[in-house]
Design a protein around this motif. Structure first.
Motif, mmCIF file in Angstrom:
data_model
loop_
_atom_site.group_PDB
_atom_site.id
_atom_site.type_symbol
_atom_site.label_atom_id
_atom_site.label_comp_id
_atom_site.label_asym_id
_atom_site.label_seq_id
_atom_site.Cartn_x
_atom_site.Cartn_y
_atom_site.Cartn_z
ATOM 1 N N THR A 439 0.831 -1.209 0.000
ATOM 2 C CA THR A 439 0.000 0.000 0.000
ATOM 3 C C THR A 439 0.861 1.253 0.000
ATOM 4 O OG1 THR A 439 -1.614 -1.231 1.312
ATOM 5 C CG2 THR A 439 -1.922 1.145 1.167
ATOM 6 N N PHE A 440 2.023 1.159 0.617
ATOM 7 C CA PHE A 440 2.932 2.303 0.703
ATOM 8 C C PHE A 440 3.357 2.761 -0.689
ATOM 9 C CE2 PHE A 440 7.433 3.738 1.107
ATOM 10 C CZ PHE A 440 7.202 4.895 1.838
ATOM 11 N N GLN A 441 3.805 1.802 -1.508
ATOM 12 C CA GLN A 441 4.237 2.156 -2.860
ATOM 13 C C GLN A 441 3.070 2.669 -3.704
ATOM 14 O OE1 GLN A 441 5.043 -0.819 -1.442
ATOM 15 N NE2 GLN A 441 7.291 -0.801 -1.277
ATOM 16 N N ALA A 442 1.909 2.014 -3.571
ATOM 17 C CA ALA A 442 0.744 2.429 -4.358
ATOM 18 C C ALA A 442 0.302 3.841 -3.987
ATOM 19 C CB ALA A 442 -0.396 1.437 -4.139
ATOM 20 N N SER A 468 11.101 4.775 9.656
ATOM 21 C CA SER A 468 12.096 3.788 9.227
ATOM 22 C C SER A 468 13.468 4.432 9.098
ATOM 23 C CB SER A 468 11.689 3.178 7.883
ATOM 24 O OG SER A 468 10.437 2.533 7.975
ATOM 25 N N SER A 469 14.490 3.592 9.105
ATOM 26 C CA SER A 469 15.847 4.085 8.899
ATOM 27 C C SER A 469 16.037 4.446 7.432
ATOM 28 C CB SER A 469 16.861 3.020 9.308
ATOM 29 O OG SER A 469 16.790 1.909 8.417
ATOM 30 N N PHE A 470 17.139 5.115 7.124
ATOM 31 C CA PHE A 470 17.414 5.505 5.741
ATOM 32 C C PHE A 470 17.562 4.273 4.853
ATOM 33 C CE2 PHE A 470 20.640 6.621 2.465
ATOM 34 C CZ PHE A 470 19.855 7.500 1.732
ATOM 35 N N ARG A 471 18.244 3.257 5.350
ATOM 36 C CA ARG A 471 18.427 2.039 4.558
ATOM 37 C C ARG A 471 17.087 1.381 4.261
ATOM 38 N NH1 ARG A 471 18.438 -3.140 5.709
ATOM 39 N NH2 ARG A 471 18.257 -2.715 7.945
ATOM 40 N N SER A 478 12.788 1.382 -3.520
ATOM 41 C CA SER A 478 13.323 0.669 -4.684
ATOM 42 C C SER A 478 12.267 -0.214 -5.339
ATOM 43 C CB SER A 478 14.524 -0.183 -4.264
ATOM 44 O OG SER A 478 14.112 -1.229 -3.384
ATOM 45 N N CYS A 479 11.239 -0.576 -4.575
ATOM 46 C CA CYS A 479 10.148 -1.390 -5.115
ATOM 47 C C CYS A 479 9.046 -0.536 -5.725
ATOM 48 C CB CYS A 479 9.555 -2.268 -4.015
ATOM 49 S SG CYS A 479 10.752 -3.359 -3.220
ATOM 50 N N ASN A 483 11.238 7.664 -9.319
ATOM 51 C CA ASN A 483 12.647 7.986 -9.134
ATOM 52 C C ASN A 483 12.862 8.568 -7.744
ATOM 53 O OD1 ASN A 483 13.379 7.206 -11.763
ATOM 54 N ND2 ASN A 483 12.707 9.201 -12.571
ATOM 55 N N ILE A 484 13.909 8.127 -7.080
ATOM 56 C CA ILE A 484 14.199 8.643 -5.747
ATOM 57 C C ILE A 484 14.445 10.143 -5.797
ATOM 58 C CG2 ILE A 484 16.677 8.173 -5.935
ATOM 59 C CD1 ILE A 484 14.524 7.866 -2.771
#
Length: 696
Positions: A439-442, A468-471, A478-479, A483-484
């Motif tokens: 759901t986060f990506q969507a 969340s951490s940066f990593r 990435s999923c 673009n970042i």
């Protein structure tokens, strides 16, 4: 930060409980007092210095707060002076700076030598014909007295049981010598009919009348029904001209402004020993302190000042000589001096604020400076420094040019400060195990898509706020088919770290320095984990999650099913030890982040707003219906909020507060026009919510 408290919540709460009229729950429901107390605790956390009126306020009011302990504060101050480590602990410095007063209304005519007007009022000579020029309130008071020549004992207060007027009246009534030497004036507010007053006030006034009758004090006690606020100085003047005494017999007096007012008119004072009068008389040295419960002590103190003219004159002289210590000038001097010491201890670092560069003139207005324009201007002569016609014409042309440039997109070079708005994604989308969901990506895709359709991607900046951490954030993004670099900023670890993908992938060192203030660092690392466990908890219920830790964030993993302390309980325990931190349960309550006091997702957003010169009213926050324990902080403020229903299945709110603390509705205003709910993250719903929020 310098904090000046007033009418503190914990003290009010205790007083209301002692009255026994309302339960703890009813008090909180009526006054939202637990929310107020937490706000004051947060103020103590952040304050470098707390300004109080008296030592009593420090010891008996601020001493009730978890975030302040007088003994610990003194120990830490000594350690700092001896350059011994305080192990990350901190207590704000409490300083006594009495309130200032305006003495401009006290004129030279208040001297004792100029007592002809009093003689006129008493009618002892030919000056009686000048009575019409005297204050009306003098006549209102003097008409009560059989012998108005005697000194006046003055009490001025509300008819409140806490003001203890009845004990004063008993002391006066039972001391025959005092009755022979003085009269008593009681100024107890204004009234038309005692029956129409509040219950407590009517009880006090009824008791006063009964005591006057019991001791047969008619002709010796004045109790006028009305007086104006503007007549209060004249009341003090009258008491001073009769060589009288002012008394404040309150059971507890937080400060005692009436004592300072009385001293300004040369009145010696008798005052309660409970509260602020102790500090006032220590400075003025113009009277006596008494136990307000001891009527014999009250009578003895009054008798001493009335009967001993030398003592009376000395107290009057001391009061007038030292009264400047309570002036506004002295107050400001003390205040600014204390603030300057704070500045010297903590020199402010310069934060670079991004400015909006001037843009080239648009093609349509490029030659406007060469065009001669005539404006209707009245006269060419400068009046009071006003610019002349030619200069005014030039300024108007420049204003038109700037407006045209701002409305044109030609030649704009991208930079965060050029964004017209910020869309901030702060939905905490985790499953029951604390893992990021699809759901986060969507949601990110839909928000960016809708923003582009409504406004154009070049006008909108995107910021991600996450626990969340940066990593972990980079892995989740990435999923996602975006673009970042589309993000202007990534705020990670519950607001303790900030990254700019369009610039580099290095943490903002200025922000790290900004939030480092009062950060206990390694000193809190093991303490937080130990205190977060409950008494019956196992050793491995909470363990350090090293992969997510950084210099500004200590992360701890919570074992499934483990019992841990709620945020308010854990924060209280850290406060009482002098450790100031911000605590956040995240990842569906499977992780605890301990970050600096000034680090939070909302504070990070304010930081960006200032640094990028984007007003918070131009910020839209996208959240779910629940989230991390800092979720409530994201809802209030000048920014707009869109709540996306169904995007967050698991939150951490159950670990925020105990049941006897304040509720969410006490912190977040119901019906806030800046908050809109949408059923899904679909384009039409988001677009409609933006329109409803006034964003077009």
């Amino acid at each position: 930060m310098v904090l000046t408290g007033h009418s503190l919540g914990r003290n009010k709460f205790e007083q209301l409980l002692k009255q026994g009229r309302l339960s703890k729950e009813a008090i909180n429901a009526t006054y939202k007092i637990m929310r107020r107390i937490e706000g004051e605790e947060l103020g103590v956390d952040a304050a470098e210095m707390v300004v109080t009126s008296t030592m009593q306020e420090i010891e008996e009011q601020w001493g009730l707060y978890d975030g302040f302990d007088l003994k610990l504060e003194r120990k830490l101050r000594v350690r700092r002076q001896r350059r011994v480590s305080c192990l990350g602990r901190y207590m704000p410095r409490m300083v006594v700076i009495p309130p200032g007063m305006d003495f401009s209304y006290v004129t030279t005519q208040d001297s004792l030598e100029n007592d002809g007007d009093l003689m006129s009022l008493l009618g002892s000579d030919d000056r009686a014909q000048n009575k019409t020029h005297l204050p009306q309130i003098w006549s209102e008071i003097m008409r009560f007295f059989t012998n108005p020549h005697k000194p006046t004992i003055l009490a001025l207060s509300r008819p409140d049981p806490k003001k203890n007027v009845t004990t004063l009246l008993k002391a006066f009534g039972e001391c025959q010598l005092l009755r022979e030497l003085a009269n008593l004036t009681l100024i107890l507010g204004n009234r038309d009919d005692i029956e129409d007053m509040s219950n407590s006030s009517s009880v006090v006034l009824t008791t006063v009348l009964k005591l006057i009758d019991r001791y047969d004090l008619y002709g010796q006690v004045a109790y006028p029904k009305h007086h104006k606020q503007s007549e209060v100085p004249e009341i003090y003047r009258l008491a001073a001209k009769t060589k009288g005494v002012f008394i404040n017999p309150a059971l507890v007096e937080p400060f005692g402004l009436t004592l300072i007012e009385a001293a300004a008119y040369g009145l010696p004072v008798v005052a309660t020993k409970n509260g602020g009068p102790v500090d006032i008389l220590k400075v003025l040295n113009n009277g006596l302190l008494v136990d307000p419960h001891d009527q014999n002590a009250i009578a003895d103190a009054l008798l001493k000042l009335v009967a001993d003219k030398n003592l009376w004159a000395e107290c009057r002289k001391n009061g007038l000589r030292n009264i400047h210590r309570f002036s506004w000038t002295e107050h400001c001097r003390n205040y600014l001096s204390r603030v300057e010491r704070c500045r010297n201890r903590h020199p402010t670092s310069r934060l670079e604020i991004m400015t909006i560069p001037e843009e080239p003139m648009s093609d349509s207005l490029r030659d406007m400076e060469d065009i001669s324009l005539r404006f209707s201007i009245e006269g060419d002569i400068k009046l009071n420094g006003e610019i002349d016609a030619a200069a005014r014409q030039k300024k108007i042309v420049e204003a038109f040019t700037r407006m045209a440039s701002l409305n044109s997109n030609t030649g704009i070079v991208y930079g965060p400060g050029r964004r017209q708005m910020l869309f901030v994604i702060a939905a905490d989308c985790y499953d029951s195990n604390g893992e990021t969901t699809e759901t986060f990506q969507a949601m990110i895709m839909n928000v960016m898509k809708d923003a582009g359709l409504c406004f154009g991607l070049g006008n909108i900046g995107f910021v991600l706020l996450t626990g969340s951490s940066f990593r972990e954030t980079m892995q989740a993004l990435s999923c996602c088919p975006v673009n970042i670099e589309d993000f202007d900023a990534l705020v990670c670890n519950s607001g303790s770290e900030m990254y700019y993908p369009w610039k580099d992938m290095v943490a903002d060192t200025d922000y790290e320095a900004h939030v480092a203030y009062r950060w206990p660092g390694e000193n809190v690392r093991s303490m937080a984990m130990r205190l977060a466990r409950t008494e019956d908890g196992a050793e491995d219920d909470i363990t350090e999650y090293v992969a997510a830790c950084s210099s500004r964030c200590y992360s701890y993993s919570i074992k499934p099913g483990a019992k841990t302390r709620r945020i308010d309980d854990l924060r209280q325990r850290l406060r009482m030890r002098g450790s100031r931190c911000n605590l956040v349960y995240t990842h569906a309550a499977s992780r605890l982040n301990v970050v600096p006091l000034f680090a939070s997702r909302m504070q990070a957003l304010r930081y960006l707003s200032i640094r990028w010169a984007i007003d918070l009213s131009k910020v839209v926050l996208f959240v779910g219906e629940k989230g991390d324990t800092d979720y409530e902080d994201l809802l209030g403020g000048l920014h707009k909020t869109i709540v996306l229903k169904g995007t967050v299945a698991y939150g951490s709110g159950k670990l925020l507060r105990n049941e006897d603390n304040f509720k969410r509705e006490d912190a977040v205003a119901q019906g806030n026009p800046n908050i809109k709910f949408v059923g899904t993250s679909g384009g039409q719903n988001i677009a409609g919510a933006l329109v409803a929020l006034g964003i077009k």
